[in-house]
Design a protein around this motif. Structure first.
Motif, PDB file in Angstrom:
ATOM      1  N   MET A  90      -0.208  -7.450  -0.940  1.00 15.86           N
ATOM      2  CA  MET A  90       0.329  -6.137  -2.260  1.00 15.86           C
ATOM      3  C   MET A  90      -0.141  -4.887  -1.658  1.00 15.86           C
ATOM      4  O   MET A  90       0.688  -4.346  -2.193  1.00 15.86           O
ATOM      5  N   PHE A  91      -0.856  -5.209  -0.705  1.00 15.01           N
ATOM      6  CA  PHE A  91      -0.972  -4.051   0.048  1.00 15.01           C
ATOM      7  C   PHE A  91       0.053  -3.382   0.478  1.00 15.01           C
ATOM      8  O   PHE A  91       0.880  -2.084   0.799  1.00 15.01           O
ATOM      9  N   GLY A  92       0.854  -4.461   1.590  1.00 13.18           N
ATOM     10  CA  GLY A  92       1.703  -4.236   2.302  1.00 13.18           C
ATOM     11  C   GLY A  92       2.970  -4.037   1.903  1.00 13.18           C
ATOM     12  O   GLY A  92       4.160  -2.984   1.982  1.00 13.18           O
ATOM     13  N   HIS A 115     -11.739  -4.907   0.600  1.00 13.24           N
ATOM     14  CA  HIS A 115     -10.215  -4.982   0.489  1.00 13.24           C
ATOM     15  C   HIS A 115      -9.183  -4.702   2.426  1.00 13.24           C
ATOM     16  O   HIS A 115      -9.385  -5.677   2.394  1.00 13.24           O
ATOM     17  N   SER A 116      -9.427  -3.882   2.367  1.00 11.56           N
ATOM     18  CA  SER A 116      -8.422  -3.121   2.826  1.00 11.56           C
ATOM     19  C   SER A 116      -8.569  -2.213   4.168  1.00 11.56           C
ATOM     20  O   SER A 116      -7.489  -2.140   4.725  1.00 11.56           O
ATOM     21  N   GLY A 117      -9.466  -1.587   4.603  1.00 12.42           N
ATOM     22  CA  GLY A 117     -10.153  -1.232   5.250  1.00 12.42           C
ATOM     23  C   GLY A 117      -9.500   0.372   5.157  1.00 12.42           C
ATOM     24  O   GLY A 117      -9.632   1.361   5.933  1.00 12.42           O
ATOM     25  N   TRP A 118      -8.826   1.341   3.711  1.00  9.92           N
ATOM     26  CA  TRP A 118      -7.929   2.184   3.725  1.00  9.92           C
ATOM     27  C   TRP A 118      -8.459   2.758   2.347  1.00  9.92           C
ATOM     28  O   TRP A 118      -8.950   1.934   1.533  1.00  9.92           O
ATOM     29  N   PHE A 119      -9.254   4.191   2.106  1.00  9.55           N
ATOM     30  CA  PHE A 119      -9.642   4.171   0.386  1.00  9.55           C
ATOM     31  C   PHE A 119      -9.191   5.094   0.381  1.00  9.55           C
ATOM     32  O   PHE A 119      -8.921   6.635   0.974  1.00  9.55           O
TER      33      PHE A 119
END
Length: 547
Positions: free
Chosen positions: A206-208, A341-345
């Motif tokens: 979903m992030f991608g 979950h993604s390493g991005w905030f």
């Protein structure tokens, strides 16, 4: 040189039944020096480029080099647990200085209210302290599990392990690191690919997708407008965030699916005590309750220090205090979940959402400046400390007996982080004026300030936010609390990073094929390559300070 997994030491280094202490004189000096370096990197990068690199890997590498010096007892830094303390201190200083302190105090400066800078710094320090306390008390629970992805923590831990053990693992990590560093020269954010090799596949899918929609939406819209300019991602995040809060509420109430029927982590491997939660649901519930109370107290102190009492009636002031505390704790939770979950905030985007809410509620300018600064101070340090604890957990999980050593290690990491935060606060207090007077203001702070001063300029904003909150809520509901699909989709929609979406999807495809071919061994190999990509990306980003 190999490492004894039960003691965390290399041959020639005394075995340690107890975890190294962050306040040992020599360790304290090294951590303080690294913290100064980390704070300098953070301040320079956030005020010039608007970003703050993860310096964990830098700290780990420096600690490894220090451990090679046979002088004044520095050889003790061959201990992987001392290296873990080093990476904790430097990354805490970086994110503390850049995201949690100088960014909030730059908001009143950019709006022309320079008299609010010092009170805002006190408020940001309170927000930072509460932020870290909540993370420390909730990490290891079923809500924020140690076995969660926390990709940057994996990168730091694997770098430390590979630095001592060498062999095939070091080769895979090194190959990933070289690729991550080199491909950044061509503008490819390789940390995105690295995260996709480590984290939850559904969340990252979903992030991608969100990243790709964000990148190509202007090509198909009238006049090339962006998603953010129409507040579509903000609406998706509001819907997903609200459902995530409800899901967290069910978890705190002990009514989640995992609590009722799904297999608990420890049930998956009864011989591995590291998979058992170290925080009960009752303790987690108590932590968030106390955390909200602390944020309320902090908001009262901040309102008094800034003198905004005079701008509002008593009922309005009570509402402001409660809303500011709510925004602060929700901000840290959403940012923390996205980071896990993604390493991005998406700290900027979530803060902007509460800024919009403040405008919709017609909060006067000065109280809104203070509220946005207080909210912005939470989240990044929460996420970064989660990464650091993850690194420590990976380095300690083979130690027996496990639990006491893990909890003591986590406590020492907290002390190491506090050293970093204290150094960061001192450097921000000393340097903020010189940065701001030279025109070096964090770009995100300027955006906050402009948004507050301009007010609501878009017609039908409430309708747009409400409409797009619906798909965000539905996707989050379908994915459930373990996948956080709605939050991660919104995160992708909010992050502008060209080609990152393609890298995430390509890395996921490679991961699926590789793991099906190689089995469990393939999963470990992918995690090592992913950690290397993130480490290489981090080193490249930190190297921008030399430009």
């Amino acid at each position: 040189m190999s490492v004894d997994a039960t003691t965390g030491t290399s041959p020639g280094v005394p075995a340690q039944a107890e975890h190294p202490r962050a306040l040992e004189p020599l360790t304290l000096v090294v951590l303080a020096i690294l913290s100064v370096l980390g704070a300098m990197i953070g301040l320079h990068m956030i005020t010039t480029l608007g970003i703050s690199p993860n310096t964990s890997v830098i700290g780990a590498l420096v600690a490894m080099l220090v451990g090679r010096v046979a002088f004044m007892g520095l050889v003790r830094f061959r201990s992987i647990h001392r290296q873990n303390l080093a990476q904790t201190a430097i990354s805490s200083a970086t994110f503390g200085a850049a995201n949690s302190l100088i960014t909030p105090i730059a908001i009143p400066w950019a709006t022309g209210r320079t008299d609010l800078v010092w009170p805002m710094l006190c408020g940001a320090l309170m927000g930072l302290a509460i932020d870290v306390w909540v993370l420390y008390r909730s990490y290891g629970s079923s809500f924020l599990p140690a076995h969660g992805a926390w990709p940057s923590g994996v990168a730091a831990a694997e770098t430390i392990k590979a630095g001592d053990s060498g062999g095939k693992q070091a080769a895979l990590l090194g190959a990933g690191g070289v690729a991550g560093f080199a491909l950044n020269f061509f503008g490819l954010p390789m940390s995105a690919a690295g995260v996709a090799l480590i984290g939850n596949m559904w969340a990252l899918l979903m992030f991608g997708i969100g990243l790709l929609i964000n990148q190509y939406y202007p090509n198909f819209s009238d006049g090339g407008v962006t998603l953010s300019s129409q507040y579509i991602p903000h609406g998706v995040m509001i819907g997903a965030g609200l459902v995530a809060l409800v899901q967290a509420g069910f978890l705190l109430a002990g009514r989640s699916s995992s609590a009722k029927g799904a297999p608990a982590p420890q049930a998956l491997d009864e011989n591995d005590p590291s998979l058992a939660p170290t925080v009960t649901v009752e303790a987690l519930r108590r932590t968030f309750s106390i955390g909200y109370g602390l944020y309320v107290a902090g908001a009262i102190v901040l309102a008094t220090a800034t003198g905004i009492w005079g701008d509002m009636s008593v009922p309005a002031m009570i509402g402001w205090v409660l809303f500011a505390a709510f925004a602060a704790i929700v901000h840290e939770l959403i940012v923390g979940l996205a980071a896990m979950h993604s390493g991005w905030f998406p700290a900027f985007a979530v803060t902007l959402i509460f800024l919009i809410f403040g405008l919709l509620l017609h909060i006067p300018t000065e109280p809104l400046i203070v509220l946005v600064g207080y909210c912005a101070a939470t989240g990044p340090a929460f996420a970064d400390m989660g990464y650091d604890f993850k690194a420590g957990w990976l380095l300690r999980r083979e130690h027996r007996p496990y639990t006491a050593f893990e909890l003591e290690g986590r406590r020492q990491q907290l002390l190491g982080g506090v050293i970093g935060f204290v150094v960061a606060a001192a450097m921000v207090a000393l340097l903020w004026r010189s940065y701001f007077e030279a025109g070096d203001v964090p770009p995100v702070s300027t955006v906050y300030a402009t948004s507050i001063v301009d007010g609501l300029t878009k017609p039908h904003m409430i309708t747009t936010l409400a409409l797009w909150a619906i798909p965000g809520a539905l996707i989050q509901l379908i994915g459930g609390p373990k996948r956080q699909m709605g939050v991660l989709l919104a995160t992708g929609l909010l992050v502008s990073s060209p080609n990152a979406g393609w890298l995430v999807l390509a890395a996921l495809a490679v991961r699926v094929v590789w793991e099906r071919t190689r089995g469990d061994q393939g999963e470990n190999e992918m995690a090592l390559v992913g950690a290397g990509l993130i480490a290489g990306d981090s080193i490249y980003s930190a190297g921008q300070i030399l430009k």
